[in-house]
Scaffold this motif. Sequence first.
Motif, PDB file in Angstrom:
ATOM      1  N   LEU A  15     -39.638   6.798 -48.860  1.00 49.64           N
ATOM      2  CA  LEU A  15     -40.556   6.676 -49.988  1.00 49.64           C
ATOM      3  C   LEU A  15     -41.260   5.316 -49.951  1.00 49.64           C
ATOM      4  N   VAL A  16     -42.578   5.302 -50.210  1.00 46.99           N
ATOM      5  CA  VAL A  16     -43.337   4.044 -50.225  1.00 46.99           C
ATOM      6  C   VAL A  16     -42.713   3.060 -51.215  1.00 46.99           C
ATOM      7  N   GLU A  17     -42.407   3.532 -52.433  1.00 43.40           N
ATOM      8  CA  GLU A  17     -41.922   2.591 -53.452  1.00 43.40           C
ATOM      9  C   GLU A  17     -40.403   2.416 -53.428  1.00 43.40           C
ATOM     10  N   TYR A  27     -31.668  10.181 -57.833  1.00 43.61           N
ATOM     11  CA  TYR A  27     -32.738   9.507 -57.085  1.00 43.61           C
ATOM     12  C   TYR A  27     -32.675   9.884 -55.610  1.00 43.61           C
ATOM     13  N   VAL A  28     -33.810   9.699 -54.924  1.00 37.83           N
ATOM     14  CA  VAL A  28     -33.898   9.887 -53.475  1.00 37.83           C
ATOM     15  C   VAL A  28     -34.677   8.703 -52.906  1.00 37.83           C
ATOM     16  N   GLU A  29     -34.234   8.185 -51.763  1.00 37.68           N
ATOM     17  CA  GLU A  29     -34.955   7.099 -51.091  1.00 37.68           C
ATOM     18  C   GLU A  29     -35.616   7.579 -49.797  1.00 37.68           C
ATOM     19  N   VAL A  30     -34.938   8.521 -49.105  1.00 40.64           N
ATOM     20  CA  VAL A  30     -35.488   9.092 -47.865  1.00 40.64           C
ATOM     21  C   VAL A  30     -35.411  10.614 -47.991  1.00 40.64           C
ATOM     22  N   PHE A  31     -36.571  11.265 -47.895  1.00 39.98           N
ATOM     23  CA  PHE A  31     -36.607  12.723 -48.036  1.00 39.98           C
ATOM     24  C   PHE A  31     -36.327  13.383 -46.691  1.00 39.98           C
ATOM     25  N   THR A 320     -50.504  17.812 -56.370  1.00 41.48           N
ATOM     26  CA  THR A 320     -49.822  16.598 -55.880  1.00 41.48           C
ATOM     27  C   THR A 320     -50.161  16.315 -54.422  1.00 41.48           C
ATOM     28  N   ASP A 321     -50.406  15.049 -54.129  1.00 40.46           N
ATOM     29  CA  ASP A 321     -50.609  14.592 -52.741  1.00 40.46           C
ATOM     30  C   ASP A 321     -49.337  13.885 -52.263  1.00 40.46           C
ATOM     31  N   PHE A 322     -48.332  14.681 -51.905  1.00 40.65           N
ATOM     32  CA  PHE A 322     -47.046  14.076 -51.533  1.00 40.65           C
ATOM     33  C   PHE A 322     -47.167  13.135 -50.342  1.00 40.65           C
ATOM     34  N   VAL A 326     -45.062   8.884 -49.242  1.00 39.05           N
ATOM     35  CA  VAL A 326     -44.088   8.603 -48.172  1.00 39.05           C
ATOM     36  C   VAL A 326     -44.734   7.791 -47.055  1.00 39.05           C
ATOM     37  N   THR A 327     -43.895   7.129 -46.249  1.00 39.25           N
ATOM     38  CA  THR A 327     -44.409   6.174 -45.259  1.00 39.25           C
ATOM     39  C   THR A 327     -44.653   6.813 -43.897  1.00 39.25           C
TER      40      THR A 327
END
Length: 367
Positions: A15-17, A27-31, A320-322, A326-327
């Motif tokens: 995730l960018v943020e 919460y999720v940090e890496v999908f 939504t523009d998912f 994400v990075t």
Amino acid sequence: MKISEIRVFQVDLPLVEGRYSWSEGKYVEVFDSTVVELVTDDGLSGYGEVCPLGPFYLPAFGPGARAGIAELSGSLIGQDPTAIGPINQLMDRALLGHPYVKSAIDMACWDLLGKVCGKSVCDLFGGKFGESVVLYRAISQRPAGEMAENIAGHRADGYTKFQLKVGGDPADDVERIHAAADVLTDGEILVADANTGWRVDDAIRVVNAVRDRDVYIEQPCRSYEHCVTVRRKTSLPFILDENITGIEALMRGHGDGAMDVINLKISKVGGLTKARQIRDLCVTLNLPMTIEDSWGGDIITAAIAHLAHSTPESLRFSATDFNSYVTVRNATGAPQRVAGQMQASGEPGLGIKPDMDVLGKPIAVFN
Ligand code: MG
């Protein structure tokens, strides 16, 4: 045309943020995203993607998607991927439930059908309405002041619709909604999405405390019945998401007057084919929709754009523009947000080309 091989790829999407937080401390940090490639006997490939929002948002998780595709692979090899009706029936007979598993395969079939016809999925879905699709931005759950500040940051990127992640402590959530409503400017839309996190009594306290604000309330409680109880006690506009799992749920909700807007997620209902059925029914019922998925990278963002752009503007609540959250870019050709909006590609199929360097070697190959 027949499916000769199925390749499955796993891609991490950080995730960018840093962290995406929503109700009940989740919460999720890496999908964990899964990309499927359907290879045909005449050398074409179609691509689909499925990316659950962690393992605890819907009954879906990354390794489950891969296991499900493996389970279905034997039934799919040798089938015509452009015969999308029979493919969906076959998948529903071979594997009960597990709609998210089927979503990536169905998406890849639409990509192939478009390539065969020389038409974009958007055109196959009836053609574009308007120049572009207006997007919303999800505001990850943080203290009230930070969430209000984050709205300003996303407004600078052109967003005009903001979905606050609430569903925490009711007093904190009241503070979050007021803080966000205080910084809204004319024409902006605010949604408070509890993602099933409130009990009925919590939800009633919150809707009473924000009754004078211009805010939509989304999916306050886990069960449909509890959501309807809250709905009956508020005059605020009301959105159902997690409970809208298919046409039967939609019809029940419509009959009960249970919602003013639905949130239509492609993988939640089993793919583009079923999402389009629901979309078309909502158009007939004059029921606005947010069109999106549980999460995703470039391939899912492209699929969202095709479904959303072929939906009448008056019923397109948002999309939504998912890929901007994400990075990692898993494909080229996907829509890119411009001034808070995106457009479906006019190229055949989904209009994307996967980045094989990012996808890496397939984690499974079936033939
Ligand atoms: Mg929602």
